[in-house]
Design an enzyme around this catalytic site. Structure first.
Site, PDB file in Angstrom:
ATOM      1  N   LEU A  73       0.892  -1.166   0.000  1.00 53.68           N
ATOM      2  CA  LEU A  73       0.000   0.000   0.000  1.00 53.68           C
ATOM      3  C   LEU A  73       0.926   1.210   0.000  1.00 53.68           C
ATOM      4  O   LEU A  73       2.003   1.174   0.622  1.00 53.68           O
ATOM      5  CB  LEU A  73      -0.881   0.014   1.252  1.00 53.68           C
ATOM      6  CG  LEU A  73      -1.984  -1.060   1.342  1.00 53.68           C
ATOM      7  CD1 LEU A  73      -2.743  -0.923   2.652  1.00 53.68           C
ATOM      8  CD2 LEU A  73      -2.941  -0.979   0.158  1.00 53.68           C
ATOM      9  N   ASP A  74       0.518   2.283  -0.667  1.00 56.90           N
ATOM     10  CA  ASP A  74       1.336   3.503  -0.672  1.00 56.90           C
ATOM     11  C   ASP A  74       1.516   4.010   0.755  1.00 56.90           C
ATOM     12  O   ASP A  74       0.704   3.702   1.641  1.00 56.90           O
ATOM     13  CB  ASP A  74       0.659   4.600  -1.506  1.00 56.90           C
ATOM     14  CG  ASP A  74       0.555   4.213  -2.974  1.00 56.90           C
ATOM     15  OD1 ASP A  74       1.341   3.359  -3.417  1.00 56.90           O
ATOM     16  OD2 ASP A  74      -0.330   4.766  -3.648  1.00 56.90           O
ATOM     17  N   LYS A  75       2.532   4.853   0.924  1.00 58.91           N
ATOM     18  CA  LYS A  75       2.827   5.387   2.264  1.00 58.91           C
ATOM     19  C   LYS A  75       1.601   6.090   2.865  1.00 58.91           C
ATOM     20  O   LYS A  75       1.313   5.971   4.060  1.00 58.91           O
ATOM     21  CB  LYS A  75       4.008   6.357   2.150  1.00 58.91           C
ATOM     22  CG  LYS A  75       4.534   6.843   3.466  1.00 58.91           C
ATOM     23  CD  LYS A  75       5.811   7.634   3.266  1.00 58.91           C
ATOM     24  CE  LYS A  75       6.270   8.245   4.567  1.00 58.91           C
ATOM     25  NZ  LYS A  75       7.491   9.033   4.394  1.00 58.91           N
TER      26      LYS A  75
ATOM     27  N   LYS B 272      -5.039   5.353  -7.726  1.00 62.19           N
ATOM     28  CA  LYS B 272      -4.785   6.790  -7.942  1.00 62.19           C
ATOM     29  C   LYS B 272      -4.667   7.089  -9.440  1.00 62.19           C
ATOM     30  O   LYS B 272      -5.199   8.082  -9.926  1.00 62.19           O
ATOM     31  CB  LYS B 272      -3.510   7.214  -7.214  1.00 62.19           C
ATOM     32  CG  LYS B 272      -3.680   7.228  -5.703  1.00 62.19           C
ATOM     33  CD  LYS B 272      -2.355   7.489  -5.009  1.00 62.19           C
ATOM     34  CE  LYS B 272      -2.505   7.370  -3.504  1.00 62.19           C
ATOM     35  NZ  LYS B 272      -1.226   7.314  -2.818  1.00 62.19           N
TER      36      LYS B 272
ATOM     37  N   THR C 174      -1.573   5.504   2.065  1.00 57.70           N
ATOM     38  CA  THR C 174      -2.793   4.676   2.047  1.00 57.70           C
ATOM     39  C   THR C 174      -2.942   3.965   3.391  1.00 57.70           C
ATOM     40  O   THR C 174      -1.953   3.543   3.989  1.00 57.70           O
ATOM     41  CB  THR C 174      -2.721   3.644   0.902  1.00 57.70           C
ATOM     42  OG1 THR C 174      -2.586   4.326  -0.332  1.00 57.70           O
ATOM     43  CG2 THR C 174      -3.967   2.773   0.856  1.00 57.70           C
TER      44      THR C 174
END
Ligand code: URA
Length: 228
Positions: free
Chosen positions: A100-102, A185, A104
């Site tokens: 997961l992105d930082k 995104k 998220t």
């Protein structure tokens, strides 16, 4: 059958040299009997105790994390998700299953079982991941249609058809079957929208436990694993 020292090592609580000392000192018991040979071959299901306290010797562990923003999905470097695993669940070789992105938040699995991770991440498994996105503008019918057709970016990157539905004003629920870098995104950006906040709600049939606070982990039961 497995060597006693190897089975104790699964618990992650002791180093190999500590294990040898513990066993030699007579502090270890197998199925209630004190043993002094750390190379003894015993069944993997044996109950092993140190000073009378039974160890958790399961080799693999499966952890559900409610990821907070600000942590990277990696095993080292800046603040990373492994830092959030409590000591009681810590094992050598833990890693996040996918990324997961930082920024998220939400459902992230952590394990030391490479085969499990591999099969979960395999694109031909088509496991649906569900996200909730807070957006710059509300979801329209044409956005939903574009997601359903499958979005292609200007650079040629293709995303498989995805489900998008409005979740009230300026928010949407997205279901995707792949896990490409920044996928959600990028899909919204391709429809001239912007993700302001992103949370993963589920992986397959496994939903983020409502009682799990941001930053908290729980050890998954076999029943929970089956839901995926
Ligand atoms: N898609 C994204 O853009 N970011 C995530 O963290 C997960 C899916």
């Amino acid at each position: 059958m497995i060597r006693l020292d190897a089975l104790i090592s699964n618990s992650g609580a002791y180093s190999r040299s500590e294990i040898k000392v513990l066993v030699k000192k007579g502090r270890v018991s197998v199925d209630g009997q004190t043993v002094k040979d750390y190379s003894l071959k015993i069944p993997e299901t044996a109950s092993v105790a140190v000073d009378g306290k039974v160890l958790d010797t399961e080799k693999y562990i499966y952890i559900m994390l409610n990821k907070p923003a600000g942590y990277i999905s990696a095993t080292e470097g800046e603040k990373n998700v492994i830092d959030l695993v409590p000591e009681s669940m810590f094992r050598k070789g833990l890693f996040p299953v996918g990324r997961l992105d930082k920024d998220t938040e939400g459902l992230l699995l952590i394990t030391n079982d490479g085969d499990f991770s591999h099969s979960l991440m395999s694109p031909n498994k088509n496991i649906i991941k569900t996200y909730r996105a807070v957006l710059e503008r509300s979801v329209t019918e044409s956005d939903t249609e574009a997601f359903a057709k499958g979005i292609t970016l200007r650079d040629g990157t293709e995303f498989k058809p995805a489900v998008l539905r409005s979740d009230g004003e300026k928010a949407g629920i997205v279901e995707i079957s792949e896990g490409k870098y920044h996928q959600v995104k990028l899909m919204f950006a391709a429809t001239d929208n912007k993700v302001l906040y992103l949370e993963r709600l589920s992986i397959g049939g496994l939903t983020l436990e409502p009682s799990l606070k941001r930053g908290e982990c729980l050890r998954m039961t076999p029943e929970m694993l089956k839901k995926i």
